[in-house]
Design a protein around this motif. Structure first.
Motif, PDB file in Angstrom:
ATOM      1  N   GLU A 188     -90.403 -29.534  43.352  1.00 55.12           N
ATOM      2  CA  GLU A 188     -90.868 -29.849  45.173  1.00 55.12           C
ATOM      3  C   GLU A 188     -89.965 -29.014  45.517  1.00 55.12           C
ATOM      4  O   GLU A 188     -89.086 -27.876  45.591  1.00 55.12           O
ATOM      5  N   ASP A 189     -90.619 -28.676  46.832  1.00 58.17           N
ATOM      6  CA  ASP A 189     -90.505 -27.400  47.923  1.00 58.17           C
ATOM      7  C   ASP A 189     -90.343 -28.338  49.086  1.00 58.17           C
ATOM      8  O   ASP A 189     -91.329 -29.230  49.250  1.00 58.17           O
ATOM      9  N   GLU A 190     -90.099 -27.919  49.793  1.00 57.21           N
ATOM     10  CA  GLU A 190     -90.307 -28.130  51.344  1.00 57.21           C
ATOM     11  C   GLU A 190     -91.161 -27.406  51.675  1.00 57.21           C
ATOM     12  O   GLU A 190     -90.875 -25.929  52.250  1.00 57.21           O
ATOM     13  N   GLN A 238     -92.520 -26.206  55.563  1.00 56.76           N
ATOM     14  CA  GLN A 238     -92.843 -26.544  57.299  1.00 56.76           C
ATOM     15  C   GLN A 238     -93.012 -25.863  57.878  1.00 56.76           C
ATOM     16  O   GLN A 238     -93.487 -23.987  58.004  1.00 56.76           O
ATOM     17  N   TRP A 289     -98.779 -25.877  60.179  1.00 57.37           N
ATOM     18  CA  TRP A 289     -98.407 -26.576  59.013  1.00 57.37           C
ATOM     19  C   TRP A 289     -98.933 -26.359  58.179  1.00 57.37           C
ATOM     20  O   TRP A 289     -98.619 -26.074  56.332  1.00 57.37           O
ATOM     21  N   CYS A 332     -99.360 -30.398  48.552  1.00 58.85           N
ATOM     22  CA  CYS A 332     -98.688 -30.260  49.755  1.00 58.85           C
ATOM     23  C   CYS A 332     -98.488 -31.717  50.051  1.00 58.85           C
ATOM     24  O   CYS A 332     -97.163 -31.138  51.214  1.00 58.85           O
ATOM     25  N   GLU A 352     -93.569 -31.125  58.686  1.00 58.26           N
ATOM     26  CA  GLU A 352     -93.147 -30.657  57.693  1.00 58.26           C
ATOM     27  C   GLU A 352     -93.477 -31.796  56.107  1.00 58.26           C
ATOM     28  O   GLU A 352     -94.611 -32.807  56.479  1.00 58.26           O
ATOM     29  N   SER A 353     -92.948 -31.887  54.997  1.00 60.36           N
ATOM     30  CA  SER A 353     -93.750 -32.169  53.926  1.00 60.36           C
ATOM     31  C   SER A 353     -92.787 -31.873  53.253  1.00 60.36           C
ATOM     32  O   SER A 353     -92.250 -30.299  52.889  1.00 60.36           O
ATOM     33  N   THR A 354     -93.122 -32.178  51.817  1.00 61.69           N
ATOM     34  CA  THR A 354     -92.297 -31.875  50.473  1.00 61.69           C
ATOM     35  C   THR A 354     -93.384 -31.918  49.107  1.00 61.69           C
ATOM     36  O   THR A 354     -94.582 -32.732  49.300  1.00 61.69           O
TER      37      THR A 354
END
Length: 121
Positions: free
Chosen positions: A51-53, A55, A69, A94, A109-111
């Motif tokens: 997983e990555d953030e 933003q 985004w 995303c 933002e999202s993960t």
């Protein structure tokens, strides 16, 4: 007649014998010689998930924050694929965008989640 049978069996045996000879290989510098008999072993793979953030840049308007985004998501996908040319990217997602407004700016933002098939041997 016995001599002829013995001579033919020696010729037949010599024709089926396997031999290996290495000649005229320069010895200057690094040299590696590998002799392998049998089937070539298939490379083994492992599937990794992570997983990555993601933003986007803050913006004054919600529409601009969402566009930022979307650009960040596309850049993340492109970078992940470029960094894993040898391995195989199986999935890139995303995630769901969430936007928050603080101090007159909106940030989305999202993960992001990914699965990659990685060569381990």
């Amino acid at each position: 007649m016995k001599f002829l049978v013995i001579a033919l069996s020696l010729v037949t045996t010599a024709a089926f014998a396997q031999s290996m000879g290495i000649k005229d290989i320069p010895a200057d510098g690094d040299t590696t010689i590998k002799i392998q008999k049998g089937n070539k072993e298939e490379p083994k793979f492992e599937i990794t998930a992570g997983e990555d953030e993601i933003q986007g840049d803050p913006a004054a308007l919600l529409k601009e924050a969402r566009e930022s985004w979307k650009k960040a998501c596309a850049d993340w996908k492109k970078e992940t694929k470029e960094l894993n040319k040898e391995n195989q990217v199986l999935t890139l997602n995303c995630g769901t965008m969430k936007c928050a407004t603080t101090a007159m700016e909106t940030t989305c933002e999202s993960t992001g989640k990914h699965k990659i098939k990685t060569k381990i041997q």
